[in-house]
Design a protein around this motif. Structure first.
Motif, PDB file in Angstrom:
ATOM      1  N   ALA A 190       9.103   5.091   4.647  1.00 16.29           N
ATOM      2  CA  ALA A 190       8.412   5.836   5.704  1.00 16.29           C
ATOM      3  C   ALA A 190       7.299   5.046   6.373  1.00 16.29           C
ATOM      4  O   ALA A 190       6.136   5.404   6.327  1.00 16.29           O
ATOM      5  CB  ALA A 190       7.852   7.143   5.136  1.00 16.29           C
ATOM      6  N   GLN A 191       7.661   3.949   7.026  1.00 17.00           N
ATOM      7  CA  GLN A 191       6.702   3.140   7.771  1.00 17.00           C
ATOM      8  C   GLN A 191       6.808   3.445   9.260  1.00 17.00           C
ATOM      9  O   GLN A 191       7.880   3.349   9.839  1.00 17.00           O
ATOM     10  CB  GLN A 191       6.962   1.650   7.544  1.00 17.00           C
ATOM     11  CG  GLN A 191       6.762   1.198   6.115  1.00 17.00           C
ATOM     12  CD  GLN A 191       7.177  -0.253   5.926  1.00 17.00           C
ATOM     13  OE1 GLN A 191       7.745  -0.867   6.829  1.00 17.00           O
ATOM     14  NE2 GLN A 191       6.887  -0.795   4.759  1.00 17.00           N
ATOM     15  N   SER A 192       5.676   3.782   9.872  1.00 22.78           N
ATOM     16  CA  SER A 192       5.660   4.080  11.296  1.00 22.78           C
ATOM     17  C   SER A 192       5.645   2.796  12.118  1.00 22.78           C
ATOM     18  O   SER A 192       5.073   1.780  11.702  1.00 22.78           O
ATOM     19  CB  SER A 192       4.427   4.913  11.643  1.00 22.78           C
ATOM     20  OG  SER A 192       4.272   5.025  13.040  1.00 22.78           O
ATOM     21  N   ASP A 193       6.256   2.843  13.289  1.00 23.58           N
ATOM     22  CA  ASP A 193       6.162   1.727  14.224  1.00 23.58           C
ATOM     23  C   ASP A 193       4.748   1.573  14.775  1.00 23.58           C
ATOM     24  O   ASP A 193       4.428   0.567  15.403  1.00 23.58           O
ATOM     25  CB  ASP A 193       7.133   1.933  15.395  1.00 23.58           C
ATOM     26  CG  ASP A 193       8.584   1.806  14.960  1.00 23.58           C
ATOM     27  OD1 ASP A 193       8.839   1.131  13.947  1.00 23.58           O
ATOM     28  OD2 ASP A 193       9.454   2.398  15.629  1.00 23.58           O
TER      29      ASP A 193
ATOM     30  N   GLY B 132       0.825  -1.205   0.000  1.00 28.21           N
ATOM     31  CA  GLY B 132       0.000   0.000   0.000  1.00 28.21           C
ATOM     32  C   GLY B 132       0.852   1.245   0.000  1.00 28.21           C
ATOM     33  O   GLY B 132       2.076   1.195  -0.159  1.00 28.21           O
ATOM     34  N   ASP B 133       0.194   2.369   0.209  1.00 28.00           N
ATOM     35  CA  ASP B 133       0.886   3.656   0.246  1.00 28.00           C
ATOM     36  C   ASP B 133       0.907   4.174   1.682  1.00 28.00           C
ATOM     37  O   ASP B 133       0.825   3.409   2.634  1.00 28.00           O
ATOM     38  CB  ASP B 133       0.228   4.641  -0.724  1.00 28.00           C
ATOM     39  CG  ASP B 133      -1.268   4.808  -0.478  1.00 28.00           C
ATOM     40  OD1 ASP B 133      -1.714   4.611   0.677  1.00 28.00           O
ATOM     41  OD2 ASP B 133      -2.003   5.141  -1.425  1.00 28.00           O
ATOM     42  N   SER B 134       0.997   5.488   1.851  1.00 21.25           N
ATOM     43  CA  SER B 134       1.177   6.050   3.189  1.00 21.25           C
ATOM     44  C   SER B 134      -0.059   5.923   4.074  1.00 21.25           C
ATOM     45  O   SER B 134       0.043   6.086   5.294  1.00 21.25           O
ATOM     46  CB  SER B 134       1.587   7.522   3.094  1.00 21.25           C
ATOM     47  OG  SER B 134       0.645   8.275   2.345  1.00 21.25           O
ATOM     48  N   TYR B 135      -1.236   5.612   3.512  1.00 27.20           N
ATOM     49  CA  TYR B 135      -2.395   5.364   4.366  1.00 27.20           C
ATOM     50  C   TYR B 135      -2.260   4.030   5.097  1.00 27.20           C
ATOM     51  O   TYR B 135      -2.934   3.789   6.096  1.00 27.20           O
ATOM     52  CB  TYR B 135      -3.689   5.428   3.556  1.00 27.20           C
ATOM     53  CG  TYR B 135      -4.438   6.731   3.747  1.00 27.20           C
ATOM     54  CD1 TYR B 135      -3.814   7.947   3.472  1.00 27.20           C
ATOM     55  CD2 TYR B 135      -5.733   6.751   4.222  1.00 27.20           C
ATOM     56  CE1 TYR B 135      -4.478   9.139   3.658  1.00 27.20           C
ATOM     57  CE2 TYR B 135      -6.412   7.948   4.417  1.00 27.20           C
ATOM     58  CZ  TYR B 135      -5.782   9.133   4.133  1.00 27.20           C
ATOM     59  OH  TYR B 135      -6.438  10.325   4.333  1.00 27.20           O
ATOM     60  N   TYR B 136      -1.429   3.133   4.589  1.00 26.34           N
ATOM     61  CA  TYR B 136      -1.078   1.904   5.295  1.00 26.34           C
ATOM     62  C   TYR B 136       0.190   2.094   6.120  1.00 26.34           C
ATOM     63  O   TYR B 136       0.271   1.630   7.254  1.00 26.34           O
ATOM     64  CB  TYR B 136      -0.854   0.766   4.297  1.00 26.34           C
ATOM     65  CG  TYR B 136      -2.062  -0.078   3.982  1.00 26.34           C
ATOM     66  CD1 TYR B 136      -3.347   0.320   4.316  1.00 26.34           C
ATOM     67  CD2 TYR B 136      -1.920  -1.292   3.323  1.00 26.34           C
ATOM     68  CE1 TYR B 136      -4.443  -0.468   4.014  1.00 26.34           C
ATOM     69  CE2 TYR B 136      -3.002  -2.092   3.014  1.00 26.34           C
ATOM     70  CZ  TYR B 136      -4.268  -1.688   3.356  1.00 26.34           C
ATOM     71  OH  TYR B 136      -5.346  -2.483   3.053  1.00 26.34           O
ATOM     72  N   SER B 137       1.197   2.755   5.555  1.00 31.72           N
ATOM     73  CA  SER B 137       2.473   2.887   6.267  1.00 31.72           C
ATOM     74  C   SER B 137       2.392   3.899   7.398  1.00 31.72           C
ATOM     75  O   SER B 137       3.176   3.849   8.342  1.00 31.72           O
ATOM     76  CB  SER B 137       3.591   3.285   5.304  1.00 31.72           C
ATOM     77  OG  SER B 137       3.405   4.595   4.795  1.00 31.72           O
ATOM     78  N   SER B 138       1.423   4.836   7.335  1.00 35.02           N
ATOM     79  CA  SER B 138       1.145   5.816   8.396  1.00 35.02           C
ATOM     80  C   SER B 138       2.412   6.471   8.938  1.00 35.02           C
ATOM     81  O   SER B 138       2.722   6.369  10.120  1.00 35.02           O
ATOM     82  CB  SER B 138       0.382   5.144   9.552  1.00 35.02           C
ATOM     83  OG  SER B 138      -0.830   4.600   9.106  1.00 35.02           O
ATOM     84  N   PRO B 139       3.168   7.143   8.102  1.00 37.51           N
ATOM     85  CA  PRO B 139       4.455   7.670   8.548  1.00 37.51           C
ATOM     86  C   PRO B 139       4.318   8.745   9.623  1.00 37.51           C
ATOM     87  O   PRO B 139       3.419   9.573   9.593  1.00 37.51           O
ATOM     88  CB  PRO B 139       5.050   8.260   7.266  1.00 37.51           C
ATOM     89  CG  PRO B 139       3.869   8.558   6.397  1.00 37.51           C
ATOM     90  CD  PRO B 139       2.862   7.498   6.710  1.00 37.51           C
ATOM     91  N   ASP B 140       5.233   8.696  10.597  1.00 36.42           N
ATOM     92  CA  ASP B 140       5.377   9.773  11.564  1.00 36.42           C
ATOM     93  C   ASP B 140       6.723  10.447  11.313  1.00 36.42           C
ATOM     94  O   ASP B 140       7.418  10.117  10.344  1.00 36.42           O
ATOM     95  CB  ASP B 140       5.267   9.248  13.000  1.00 36.42           C
ATOM     96  CG  ASP B 140       6.215   8.074  13.262  1.00 36.42           C
ATOM     97  OD1 ASP B 140       7.165   7.867  12.461  1.00 36.42           O
ATOM     98  OD2 ASP B 140       6.013   7.353  14.255  1.00 36.42           O
ATOM     99  N   ASP B 141       7.092  11.396  12.146  1.00 32.89           N
ATOM    100  CA  ASP B 141       8.333  12.128  11.913  1.00 32.89           C
ATOM    101  C   ASP B 141       9.543  11.200  11.867  1.00 32.89           C
ATOM    102  O   ASP B 141      10.429  11.341  11.017  1.00 32.89           O
ATOM    103  CB  ASP B 141       8.534  13.191  13.000  1.00 32.89           C
ATOM    104  CG  ASP B 141       7.582  14.367  12.838  1.00 32.89           C
ATOM    105  OD1 ASP B 141       7.045  14.534  11.719  1.00 32.89           O
ATOM    106  OD2 ASP B 141       7.368  15.107  13.817  1.00 32.89           O
ATOM    107  N   ALA B 142       9.593  10.235  12.776  1.00 37.39           N
ATOM    108  CA  ALA B 142      10.730   9.311  12.797  1.00 37.39           C
ATOM    109  C   ALA B 142      10.764   8.446  11.547  1.00 37.39           C
ATOM    110  O   ALA B 142      11.829   8.172  10.980  1.00 37.39           O
ATOM    111  CB  ALA B 142      10.665   8.431  14.045  1.00 37.39           C
ATOM    112  N   ALA B 143       9.581   8.030  11.084  1.00 38.84           N
ATOM    113  CA  ALA B 143       9.514   7.149   9.915  1.00 38.84           C
ATOM    114  C   ALA B 143       9.982   7.847   8.647  1.00 38.84           C
ATOM    115  O   ALA B 143      10.444   7.191   7.711  1.00 38.84           O
ATOM    116  CB  ALA B 143       8.082   6.649   9.731  1.00 38.84           C
TER     117      ALA B 143
END
Length: 306
Positions: free
Chosen positions: A96-99, A79-90
């Motif tokens: 850019a995948q958020s924990d 998927g794109d960022s709606y799945y990866s949900s990046p935060d600043d660290a990501a």
């Protein structure tokens, strides 16, 4: 949650994948749901009503296995960022995948390995390369049980729409996404012939044709702003994924409808999508799923694990 399962043999109907449902592109949503929500919202002092959708109770998953059931993993996510949900660290990492995104929350809740190949900024044309990378890494193969796929936000210039810019040629964009998703399904099936494929729509930034661009001072709620263009683009993205699922014999989870009422206009910690980065602690990235939104997605998707 609305889930429509199709036989894998439905992929033979892809020759008609450019067709669109007749009439208004938003006709699949209830004719009364948007106005009902807005009417309630305008009756309260904060300017918007909030309907809190309750996610799937993770406690109900207590019987899930805590051990991986296959060397290549049970679940793979594209998927794109709606799945990866990046935060600043990501944002400092590749893709850019958020924990705190839904694949990691679901893996932690179930003990099932979830291999996350979502990528911030991805378009539908990127899917083939990501699928090949997952296969080469040994994370997509014969032991894969479920594959999740959601794409199209960047093909439809969603981030332009949230800034108030016009998005043209919606039908042409839809045709591109449908072609690329069909090719992606073929690649997934070739690599993981026994996998269940699940597609999903996007969490809504809008409630009806209204959006809240930042959290307000009164209980974290701001007054809604009319934005029919953004609502139309979001509905088109979600409908396109529904069509893709039907044409390719995949299951479909209608996250947009399931989350109706928990938009940018819901209070902080209840909203599933943030507007601008207003400094609130629930924001992972502006105009993307919040921490509550990522949890809601995990709750909705865990029951789809094969």
């Amino acid at each position: 949650m609305s889930t429509h399962s199709r036989s894998r043999s439905a992929r033979t109907t892809r020759r008609s994948r450019h067709s669109s449902p007749p009439g208004d592109s938003r006709q699949h949503r209830s004719a009364t749901s948007g106005p009902r929500l807005i009417t309630r919202g305008l009756l309260v002092a904060t300017g918007v009503g909030v309907i809190s959708a309750t996610g799937f109770a993770l406690a109900a998953m207590s019987g899930a296995s805590s051990e991986p059931s296959g060397p290549t993993g049970d679940v793979v996510v594209f998927g794109d960022s709606y799945y990866s949900s990046p935060d600043d660290a990501a944002l400092t990492r590749p893709c850019a995948q958020s924990d705190q995104n839904w694949p990691r929350l679901a893996a932690a809740a179930t003990g099932i390995p979830v291999h996350d190949w979502s990528c911030g900024g991805a378009i539908s044309a990127d899917l083939i390369a990501r699928i090949a990378e997952a296969k080469d890494a040994g994370e997509l193969g014969a032991a894969t049980r479920t594959v999740f796929l959601s794409i199209g936000g960047n093909d439809f210039a969603h981030q332009s729409a949230v800034r108030g810019e016009a998005v043209d040629d919606l039908e042409g964009r839809r045709a591109t996404v449908l072609d690329n998703v069909a090719a992606a399904v073929d690649a997934i099936t070739a690599a993981a012939p026994d996998a269940k494929i699940v597609m999903s729509s996007y969490l809504p930034a809008t409630v009806g044709p209204y959006v809240c661009r930042s959290a307000g001072a009164n209980g974290g709620v701001s007054l809604p702003v009319y934005d029919q263009t953004l609502d139309t683009v979001e509905a088109y993205i979600s409908e396109t994924l529904s069509i893709a699922a039907e044409q390719n014999g995949a299951s479909f989870v209608d996250i947009r409808s399931a989350a109706d009422g928990n938009s940018t206009c819901s209070p902080v910690w209840q909203r599933y999508v943030s507007g601008e980065d207003d400094g609130a602690a629930d924001v992972l990235m502006a105009w993307h799923p919040t921490q509550a939104g990522a949890q809601f997605m995990a709750d909705q998707f865990i029951p789809e694990f094969a």
